[in-house]
Design a protein around this motif. Structure first.
Motif, mmCIF file in Angstrom:
data_model
loop_
_atom_site.group_PDB
_atom_site.id
_atom_site.type_symbol
_atom_site.label_atom_id
_atom_site.label_comp_id
_atom_site.label_asym_id
_atom_site.label_seq_id
_atom_site.Cartn_x
_atom_site.Cartn_y
_atom_site.Cartn_z
ATOM 1 N N VAL A 34 0.832 -1.202 0.000
ATOM 2 C CA VAL A 34 0.000 0.000 0.000
ATOM 3 C C VAL A 34 0.867 1.252 0.000
ATOM 4 O O VAL A 34 0.648 2.174 -0.787
ATOM 5 N N LEU A 35 1.873 1.272 0.884
ATOM 6 C CA LEU A 35 2.757 2.440 0.979
ATOM 7 C C LEU A 35 4.004 2.314 0.116
ATOM 8 O O LEU A 35 4.593 3.319 -0.263
ATOM 9 N N GLY A 36 4.399 1.097 -0.180
ATOM 10 C CA GLY A 36 5.602 0.885 -0.984
ATOM 11 C C GLY A 36 5.310 0.996 -2.462
ATOM 12 O O GLY A 36 4.850 0.035 -3.093
ATOM 13 N N ARG A 42 9.749 -0.243 -0.553
ATOM 14 C CA ARG A 42 9.492 -1.466 0.214
ATOM 15 C C ARG A 42 10.734 -1.908 0.979
ATOM 16 O O ARG A 42 10.634 -2.441 2.081
ATOM 17 N N ARG A 43 11.904 -1.657 0.407
ATOM 18 C CA ARG A 43 13.136 -1.975 1.132
ATOM 19 C C ARG A 43 13.292 -1.071 2.352
ATOM 20 O O ARG A 43 13.756 -1.506 3.411
ATOM 21 N N VAL A 44 12.909 0.183 2.214
ATOM 22 C CA VAL A 44 12.936 1.090 3.368
ATOM 23 C C VAL A 44 12.020 0.553 4.465
ATOM 24 O O VAL A 44 12.392 0.494 5.645
ATOM 25 N N ASP A 185 11.711 8.757 6.713
ATOM 26 C CA ASP A 185 11.809 10.177 6.379
ATOM 27 C C ASP A 185 11.496 10.352 4.899
ATOM 28 O O ASP A 185 11.583 9.403 4.114
ATOM 29 N N GLY A 186 11.126 11.553 4.549
ATOM 30 C CA GLY A 186 10.833 11.833 3.151
ATOM 31 C C GLY A 186 9.374 11.576 2.809
ATOM 32 O O GLY A 186 8.479 11.616 3.663
ATOM 33 N N ASP A 187 9.131 11.265 1.541
ATOM 34 C CA ASP A 187 7.768 11.118 1.048
ATOM 35 C C ASP A 187 7.024 9.975 1.722
ATOM 36 O O ASP A 187 5.829 10.081 2.006
ATOM 37 N N ILE A 188 7.717 8.879 2.001
ATOM 38 C CA ILE A 188 7.049 7.726 2.612
ATOM 39 C C ILE A 188 6.559 8.068 4.016
ATOM 40 O O ILE A 188 5.522 7.586 4.475
ATOM 41 N N ARG A 189 7.278 8.924 4.702
ATOM 42 C CA ARG A 189 6.847 9.386 6.034
ATOM 43 C C ARG A 189 5.538 10.167 5.933
ATOM 44 O O ARG A 189 4.625 9.965 6.736
#
Length: 344
Positions: A34-36, A42-44, A185-189
């Motif tokens: 969903v978020l990856g 997805r690795r993050v 951090d960043g966009d995924i956050r």
């Protein structure tokens, strides 16, 4: 307080620790696709739980071992009556661990996508089934005079149990989204925080209905207080997420799970597995317990080893406390990913 009561409380603490810590693990797994948006995202996400997930599962192992040693009748009835459900949980936990390790062993997008799917499925299954199982434990199951389960799998899939499963799935997924907003951090956050708000809006009414239903069946002032704490903490976590207070949000979603689990065990006591056939057939902290000598030895072992385990796990969380972002993932990706738990 008798040793049987002490061990009932200790087992409740172990399950609480497991749900709080493994809960966000499950949530991260559920949200992997969903978020990856790509392999790097997805690795993050996987790296946020890489150093932690296997240590978190120790709480489950210890909870199961403590139940077997302290309340063997409870353990036997659970595994005979909940055999298929617990087998599915076990298979899911094994599949999830294998997927974490094998995901980076292949070079193709199809290989990684397949293992990503395994992670998602094997995170959804236990997150759902633990709620179903505990709703049945609190609500009771058909036990005969010999404390043997006389139902079937369908007996466990009644509306209250299914509501319990949906509640844990939503709470763990919300907990995982808040954890990702805290650890990345960043966009995924940003996306994790926004998704956490939407999940919270759905989790609040579902959890409220489940808590109210449980309390109406097991009334008591302590249980009511714990239910209110869980509800207020969940609402507070939603508000903290909306305000961008990620540390407070994670603390409050964790507090929600702590209070909700304590509420379930408080509602259950003095039973450990009630019988829906006849209350006299139910298992209690007295008739399901081991001998006093066994409980005494276990208490001394727990007093020595528990602080050691807690200190080690706290140290692990401290060492891996920093945020992770896409900048920590080399691009283009190497042939083999760094092992799970290492920041590539």
């Amino acid at each position: 307080m008798q040793l049987t009561d002490v061990w009932f409380i200790l087992i409740a603490v172990l399950w609480t620790g497991y749900f709080v810590l493994e809960g966000f693990d499950f949530g991260v797994g559920v949200l992997l696709r969903v978020l990856g948006r790509d392999d790097t995202d997805r690795r993050v996400m996987i790296n946020t739980i890489g150093p932690l997930w296997d240590g978190n599962e120790v709480w489950l192992i210890v909870a199961g071992g403590a139940t077997f040693a302290a309340f063997p009748e409870w353990y036997a009835s659970l595994f005979s009556g909940f055999y298929l459900a617990l087998l599915l949980v076990l298979v899911a936990l094994i599949g999830r661990g294998v997927a974490f390790e094998y995901r980076g062993k292949g070079d193709t997008a199809r290989w990684r996508s397949t293992w990503d799917t395994v992670i998602v499925v094997c995170s959804v299954v236990p997150a759902l089934l633990w709620g179903v199982a505990f709703a049945n434990i609190v609500g009771g199951v058909p036990l005969d005079a010999d404390h043997e389960f006389v139902g079937s799998l369908l007996t466990l899939l009644h509306p209250y149990a299914l509501l319990g499963g949906v509640t844990t799935l939503l709470l763990f997924t919300l907990h995982g989204a808040v954890f990702l907003s805290l650890k990345t951090d960043g966009d995924i956050r940003v996306r994790a925080r926004a998704l956490a708000v939407r999940l919270g809006v759905g989790a609040v009414p579902v959890a409220a209905v489940f808590l109210a239903w449980t309390w109406l069946d097991h009334e008591g002032p302590v249980a009511l207080a714990l239910a209110l704490v869980a509800a207020l903490a969940l609402v507070g976590g939603l508000l903290a997420t909306t305000a961008g207070r990620e540390g407070w949000a994670f603390t409050l979603t964790a507090a929600t799970i702590v209070a909700a689990t304590a509420f379930l065990f408080t509602s259950l006591y003095p039973f450990v597995l009630p019988s829906t056939i006849d209350p006299a057939f139910g298992l209690t902290t007295t008739n399901a317990a081991s001998t006093p000598y066994t409980l005494t030895i276990m208490t001394w072992v727990a007093a020595v080893m528990t602080p050691v385990v807690l200190c080690y796990q706290a140290w692990t969380y401290w060492v891996f406390r920093r945020r992770i972002s896409r900048s920590h993932i080399p691009t283009p990706a190497p042939t083999h990913e760094a092992p799970v738990g290492e920041h590539a």
